[in-house]
Scaffold this active site. Structure first.
Site, PDB file in Angstrom:
ATOM      1  N   LYS A  81       7.279  -0.437   5.456  1.00 19.19           N
ATOM      2  CA  LYS A  81       6.290  -0.484   4.386  1.00 19.19           C
ATOM      3  C   LYS A  81       4.965  -0.951   4.969  1.00 19.19           C
ATOM      4  O   LYS A  81       4.913  -1.560   6.035  1.00 19.19           O
ATOM      5  CB  LYS A  81       6.751  -1.434   3.281  1.00 19.19           C
ATOM      6  CG  LYS A  81       7.051  -2.850   3.751  1.00 19.19           C
ATOM      7  CD  LYS A  81       7.716  -3.661   2.646  1.00 19.19           C
ATOM      8  CE  LYS A  81       8.171  -5.029   3.184  1.00 19.19           C
ATOM      9  NZ  LYS A  81       8.890  -5.801   2.150  1.00 19.19           N
ATOM     10  N   VAL A  82       3.897  -0.640   4.251  1.00 19.69           N
ATOM     11  CA  VAL A  82       2.561  -1.062   4.662  1.00 19.69           C
ATOM     12  C   VAL A  82       1.977  -1.929   3.569  1.00 19.69           C
ATOM     13  O   VAL A  82       1.986  -1.562   2.388  1.00 19.69           O
ATOM     14  CB  VAL A  82       1.641   0.150   4.926  1.00 19.69           C
ATOM     15  CG1 VAL A  82       0.232  -0.325   5.278  1.00 19.69           C
ATOM     16  CG2 VAL A  82       2.195   1.014   6.049  1.00 19.69           C
ATOM     17  N   LEU A 115       0.820  -1.214   0.000  1.00 17.79           N
ATOM     18  CA  LEU A 115       0.000   0.000   0.000  1.00 17.79           C
ATOM     19  C   LEU A 115       0.851   1.260   0.000  1.00 17.79           C
ATOM     20  O   LEU A 115       0.429   2.301  -0.496  1.00 17.79           O
ATOM     21  CB  LEU A 115      -0.917   0.011   1.226  1.00 17.79           C
ATOM     22  CG  LEU A 115      -1.855  -1.181   1.371  1.00 17.79           C
ATOM     23  CD1 LEU A 115      -2.627  -1.099   2.677  1.00 17.79           C
ATOM     24  CD2 LEU A 115      -2.811  -1.251   0.190  1.00 17.79           C
ATOM     25  N   LYS A 117       1.767  -2.781   8.930  1.00 13.72           N
ATOM     26  CA  LYS A 117       2.991  -1.998   8.839  1.00 13.72           C
ATOM     27  C   LYS A 117       4.151  -2.893   9.257  1.00 13.72           C
ATOM     28  O   LYS A 117       4.134  -3.480  10.338  1.00 13.72           O
ATOM     29  CB  LYS A 117       2.902  -0.771   9.743  1.00 13.72           C
ATOM     30  CG  LYS A 117       4.069   0.193   9.596  1.00 13.72           C
ATOM     31  CD  LYS A 117       3.796   1.477  10.381  1.00 13.72           C
ATOM     32  CE  LYS A 117       4.879   2.515  10.150  1.00 13.72           C
ATOM     33  NZ  LYS A 117       4.573   3.789  10.855  1.00 13.72           N
ATOM     34  N   ASP A 119       2.467  15.235  12.595  1.00 10.88           N
ATOM     35  CA  ASP A 119       2.609  14.925  11.166  1.00 10.88           C
ATOM     36  C   ASP A 119       1.238  14.902  10.496  1.00 10.88           C
ATOM     37  O   ASP A 119       0.929  14.004   9.706  1.00 10.88           O
ATOM     38  CB  ASP A 119       3.325  13.589  10.980  1.00 10.88           C
ATOM     39  CG  ASP A 119       3.786  13.362   9.535  1.00 10.88           C
ATOM     40  OD1 ASP A 119       3.903  14.358   8.790  1.00 10.88           O
ATOM     41  OD2 ASP A 119       4.022  12.201   9.166  1.00 10.88           O
ATOM     42  N   GLY A 164       7.567   3.972   3.508  1.00  5.03           N
ATOM     43  CA  GLY A 164       8.102   5.162   4.145  1.00  5.03           C
ATOM     44  C   GLY A 164       9.581   5.014   4.386  1.00  5.03           C
ATOM     45  O   GLY A 164      10.230   4.114   3.851  1.00  5.03           O
ATOM     46  N   SER A 165      10.116   5.918   5.209  1.00  7.66           N
ATOM     47  CA  SER A 165      11.552   5.913   5.465  1.00  7.66           C
ATOM     48  C   SER A 165      12.003   4.657   6.193  1.00  7.66           C
ATOM     49  O   SER A 165      13.105   4.161   5.978  1.00  7.66           O
ATOM     50  CB  SER A 165      11.924   7.146   6.286  1.00  7.66           C
ATOM     51  OG  SER A 165      11.586   8.325   5.602  1.00  7.66           O
ATOM     52  N   TYR A 166      11.142   4.127   7.081  1.00  8.58           N
ATOM     53  CA  TYR A 166      11.577   3.036   7.954  1.00  8.58           C
ATOM     54  C   TYR A 166      10.732   1.769   7.837  1.00  8.58           C
ATOM     55  O   TYR A 166      10.884   0.853   8.628  1.00  8.58           O
ATOM     56  CB  TYR A 166      11.562   3.509   9.415  1.00  8.58           C
ATOM     57  CG  TYR A 166      12.321   4.786   9.621  1.00  8.58           C
ATOM     58  CD1 TYR A 166      13.626   4.924   9.164  1.00  8.58           C
ATOM     59  CD2 TYR A 166      11.725   5.856  10.258  1.00  8.58           C
ATOM     60  CE1 TYR A 166      14.324   6.098   9.338  1.00  8.58           C
ATOM     61  CE2 TYR A 166      12.422   7.043  10.451  1.00  8.58           C
ATOM     62  CZ  TYR A 166      13.720   7.165   9.994  1.00  8.58           C
ATOM     63  OH  TYR A 166      14.401   8.325  10.169  1.00  8.58           O
TER      64      TYR A 166
END
Length: 343
Positions: free
Chosen positions: A46-47, A39, A62, A157, A42-44
């Site tokens: 995945k989803v 989906l 996640k 955020d 990100g930096s750290y």
């Protein structure tokens, strides 16, 4: 971070999961999760989408590999996110079903799936919302932020990409990776923060200037940006030149497109929330009690000061990489120099 339709969420055959490791497939399979499509990343982590046998529904997972993440993230931000998710219980915040970690250093967070994608993609495809529709969605979002703020937790955020939609298009606030439990001094005042978190187009000017700030009040500014996007389908400020953008923000100059025919109350709420003077910016209770969030009144001309046509707006459809992927928190820039601050 989640981006999928209800159809996309169904599990995919193993042959289509080249980006997933067998480690993830086997571990999650033992827990009753049938892994599906990616989906977002990100930096750290995945989803990915998955189907839960126990819940008999699609979920989002996640996946964070602690072996490939910086120590600062592991020691500070990941524990904060997990602690925040365990506390969350609100209808407008994404549910967390399960969290577990393997001996190999993988962390799996099973969450409610935003089957209608995120708010930014929704607005891009449908255009600006009518005020009655925006009012209901913004009320849900503001109530989620009040829930967090009442617990002395700042999100830090807030942006359209982190606001998911369920099958009925209800708001589901997500991604607490940069959230922070707030502390207070001996006088009960919130301890100010110096850390830069978020995307430049959404964060408050005091953050961009490197001024120590109350993260709750910074969240409120981000809410104002989100509301503007909801009703205008535009970004309120052009962040291609950060220094110029901050200068415009500090002048309290906001352009409202005449073509949108916004009510005075809607413009007033946006104007009061996008207030550069933090001492005058509304808090979350004042946002929720604003007249625009009460039963709507007849349309009247706005008295709120506004910039000239086209002065601050930015097309929402322009590709903006910083909106799509979050970067590691770092000290804010002030007059072109980087200042190192504590989070």
């Amino acid at each position: 971070m989640q981006r999928a339709s209800a159809d996309d969420a169904h599990p995919a055959p193993l042959a289509h999961l080249a980006s997933s490791t067998m480690e993830d497939i086997m571990m999650l399979g033992k827990k009753g999760y049938n892994l599906g499509v990616t989906l977002g990343e990100g930096s750290y982590g995945k989803v990915k989408a998955a189907y839960s046998d126990r819940l008999e529904s699609n979920v989002a997972i996640k996946i964070i590999d602690k072996r490939r993440t910086p120590r600062d993230f592991l020691e500070k931000f990941l524990p904060r996110e997990i602690a925040a998710l365990k506390r969350m219980n609100h209808p407008s915040i994404v549910k967390t079903y399960e969290i577990f970690e393997t001996k190999a250093g993988k962390v799996y967070i099973m969450m409610e799936l935003g089957v209608r994608g995120d708010l930014l993609d929704y607005i891009k495809s449908t255009g600006a919302m009518k005020e009655d529709i925006a009012r209901g969605k913004f009320q849900q979002l503001a109530s989620a932020i009040k829930y967090c703020h009442d617990m002395d937790l700042a999100h830090r955020d807030l942006k359209c990409e982190n606001i998911l939609l369920d099958k009925d298009l209800n708001i589901k606030l997500s991604d607490f990776g940069f959230s922070k439990p707030l502390t207070r001094d001996e006088n009960g005042k919130i301890t100010l923060s110096k850390t830069f978190c978020g995307s430049a187009a959404y964060v408050a000017p005091e953050v961009l200037q490197g001024i120590p700030c109350n993260p709750k009040i910074c969240d409120i500014w981000s809410l104002g940006v989100i509301l503007y996007i909801m009703v205008c389908a535009l970004m309120p400020f052009d962040d291609s030149n950060i220094r110029k953008m901050v200068w415009i923000q500090k002048q309290h100059r906001i352009h409202f497109p005449k073509s949108r025919h916004l009510t005075a109350a809607c413009k007033d709420l946006i104007y009061c929330v996008l207030q550069p003077d933090v001492s005058q910016r509304l808090n979350i209770d004042e946002v929720l009690s604003h007249p625009w969030l009460q039963p709507p009144e007849p349309t009247v001309p706005s008295t709120a000061p506004a910039a000239e046509e086209g002065e601050c707006s930015q097309n929402l459809h322009e590709e903006k990489p910083e909106h799509k992927q979050q970067t590691e928190p770092q000290p804010a820039e002030k007059e072109g120099e980087r200042e190192k601050g504590s989070s």
